[in-house]
Design a protein around this motif. Sequence first.
Motif, PDB file in Angstrom:
ATOM      1  N   PRO A 182      -5.657   1.077   4.958  1.00 13.94           N
ATOM      2  CA  PRO A 182      -6.205  -0.211   4.899  1.00 13.94           C
ATOM      3  C   PRO A 182      -5.498  -1.060   3.834  1.00 13.94           C
ATOM      4  N   ASP A 183      -5.165  -2.324   4.137  1.00 14.68           N
ATOM      5  CA  ASP A 183      -4.636  -3.284   3.033  1.00 14.68           C
ATOM      6  C   ASP A 183      -3.128  -2.909   2.896  1.00 14.68           C
ATOM      7  N   VAL A 184      -2.431  -2.528   3.794  1.00 16.26           N
ATOM      8  CA  VAL A 184      -0.926  -2.080   3.461  1.00 16.26           C
ATOM      9  C   VAL A 184       0.102  -3.027   4.248  1.00 16.26           C
ATOM     10  N   MET A 185      -0.173  -4.215   4.743  1.00 10.53           N
ATOM     11  CA  MET A 185       0.500  -4.956   5.543  1.00 10.53           C
ATOM     12  C   MET A 185       1.818  -5.529   4.788  1.00 10.53           C
ATOM     13  N   ALA A 186       1.589  -5.745   3.712  1.00  8.49           N
ATOM     14  CA  ALA A 186       2.535  -6.297   2.873  1.00  8.49           C
ATOM     15  C   ALA A 186       3.599  -5.266   2.592  1.00  8.49           C
ATOM     16  N   THR A 187       3.297  -4.131   2.414  1.00 11.81           N
ATOM     17  CA  THR A 187       4.238  -2.941   2.003  1.00 11.81           C
ATOM     18  C   THR A 187       4.898  -2.628   3.277  1.00 11.81           C
ATOM     19  N   ARG A 188       4.344  -2.601   4.338  1.00 12.52           N
ATOM     20  CA  ARG A 188       4.786  -2.370   5.888  1.00 12.52           C
ATOM     21  C   ARG A 188       5.785  -3.337   5.977  1.00 12.52           C
ATOM     22  N   THR A 189       5.531  -4.599   5.999  1.00 11.39           N
ATOM     23  CA  THR A 189       6.479  -5.982   6.208  1.00 11.39           C
ATOM     24  C   THR A 189       7.734  -5.625   5.429  1.00 11.39           C
ATOM     25  N   SER A 190       7.483  -5.278   4.065  1.00 13.09           N
ATOM     26  CA  SER A 190       8.590  -5.606   3.416  1.00 13.09           C
ATOM     27  C   SER A 190       9.489  -4.286   3.243  1.00 13.09           C
ATOM     28  N   ASN A 191       9.208  -3.342   4.100  1.00 11.40           N
ATOM     29  CA  ASN A 191       9.970  -2.002   4.567  1.00 11.40           C
ATOM     30  C   ASN A 191      10.247  -1.816   5.759  1.00 11.40           C
ATOM     31  N   VAL A 192      10.257  -2.731   6.469  1.00  9.83           N
ATOM     32  CA  VAL A 192      10.385  -2.694   8.174  1.00  9.83           C
ATOM     33  C   VAL A 192      11.896  -2.248   8.373  1.00  9.83           C
ATOM     34  N   ALA A 193      12.743  -2.908   7.587  1.00 18.05           N
ATOM     35  CA  ALA A 193      14.112  -2.718   7.837  1.00 18.05           C
ATOM     36  C   ALA A 193      14.468  -1.233   7.494  1.00 18.05           C
ATOM     37  N   THR A 194      14.134  -0.730   6.204  1.00 12.56           N
ATOM     38  CA  THR A 194      14.315   0.526   6.353  1.00 12.56           C
ATOM     39  C   THR A 194      13.777   1.712   7.096  1.00 12.56           C
TER      40      THR A 194
ATOM     41  N   GLY B 278       8.916  12.222   6.644  1.00 10.44           N
ATOM     42  CA  GLY B 278      10.292  11.615   6.130  1.00 10.44           C
ATOM     43  C   GLY B 278      10.419  10.279   6.301  1.00 10.44           C
ATOM     44  N   ASP B 279       9.673   9.471   6.787  1.00  8.60           N
ATOM     45  CA  ASP B 279       9.501   8.085   7.071  1.00  8.60           C
ATOM     46  C   ASP B 279       9.393   7.348   5.817  1.00  8.60           C
ATOM     47  N   VAL B 280       9.813   6.195   5.601  1.00 14.21           N
ATOM     48  CA  VAL B 280       9.517   5.376   4.366  1.00 14.21           C
ATOM     49  C   VAL B 280       8.081   5.121   4.353  1.00 14.21           C
ATOM     50  N   TYR B 281       7.359   4.743   5.520  1.00 16.91           N
ATOM     51  CA  TYR B 281       6.009   4.288   5.390  1.00 16.91           C
ATOM     52  C   TYR B 281       5.174   5.311   5.163  1.00 16.91           C
ATOM     53  N   ALA B 282       5.597   6.684   5.457  1.00 16.04           N
ATOM     54  CA  ALA B 282       4.813   7.883   5.014  1.00 16.04           C
ATOM     55  C   ALA B 282       5.030   8.080   3.443  1.00 16.04           C
ATOM     56  N   LYS B 283       6.223   7.678   3.112  1.00 19.08           N
ATOM     57  CA  LYS B 283       6.541   8.041   1.532  1.00 19.08           C
ATOM     58  C   LYS B 283       5.902   6.885   0.700  1.00 19.08           C
TER      59      LYS B 283
ATOM     60  N   TRP C 276       1.169   4.900   5.958  1.00 18.80           N
ATOM     61  CA  TRP C 276       0.337   5.802   6.920  1.00 18.80           C
ATOM     62  C   TRP C 276      -0.550   6.413   6.314  1.00 18.80           C
ATOM     63  N   ASP C 277      -1.806   6.638   7.149  1.00 26.67           N
ATOM     64  CA  ASP C 277      -2.741   7.815   6.633  1.00 26.67           C
ATOM     65  C   ASP C 277      -2.222   9.194   7.291  1.00 26.67           C
ATOM     66  N   LEU C 278      -1.489   9.800   6.469  1.00 26.22           N
ATOM     67  CA  LEU C 278      -1.151  11.410   7.034  1.00 26.22           C
ATOM     68  C   LEU C 278      -2.128  12.116   7.288  1.00 26.22           C
ATOM     69  N   GLU C 279      -3.203  11.868   6.729  1.00 26.50           N
ATOM     70  CA  GLU C 279      -4.446  12.822   7.185  1.00 26.50           C
ATOM     71  C   GLU C 279      -5.007  12.617   8.232  1.00 26.50           C
TER      72      GLU C 279
END
Length: 109
Positions: A15-27, A82-87, A91-94
């Motif tokens: 939940p509530d990760v859109m800002a982090t997702r958006t700011s790291n989409v290029a990576t 290994g993806d930046v979204y996981a790191k 992403w909810d890896l569980e």
Amino acid sequence: MSQLNDFLVQIPDKPDVMATRTSNVATHMARLKGLIESGTIVMSGPTLVAHPKSADEGMAINGSAWLVKAGTEQEVCDLVAGDVYAKLGVWDLENVTVTPFKCVVRKPL
């Protein structure tokens, strides 16, 4: 060399990760580019709560989906991890699902 298999991968967002997702989409996309060019990732994109009702409505993203060619489910899990979204905790890896899949019809892009 082991046989490559197809896997459908669904990766929910926390939940509530859109800002982090958006700011790291290029990576995120830079890493995916190499995996797509090598044929490891066949398809990739965000999953949505619903399709936008109009062209000016933003997308309500709630995760990601991939179609991956890999030898084992563990290889797929390693790609996800290994993806930046996981790191960065997007992403909810569980709650990732990796489903063996047999693609019998493919249309080249």
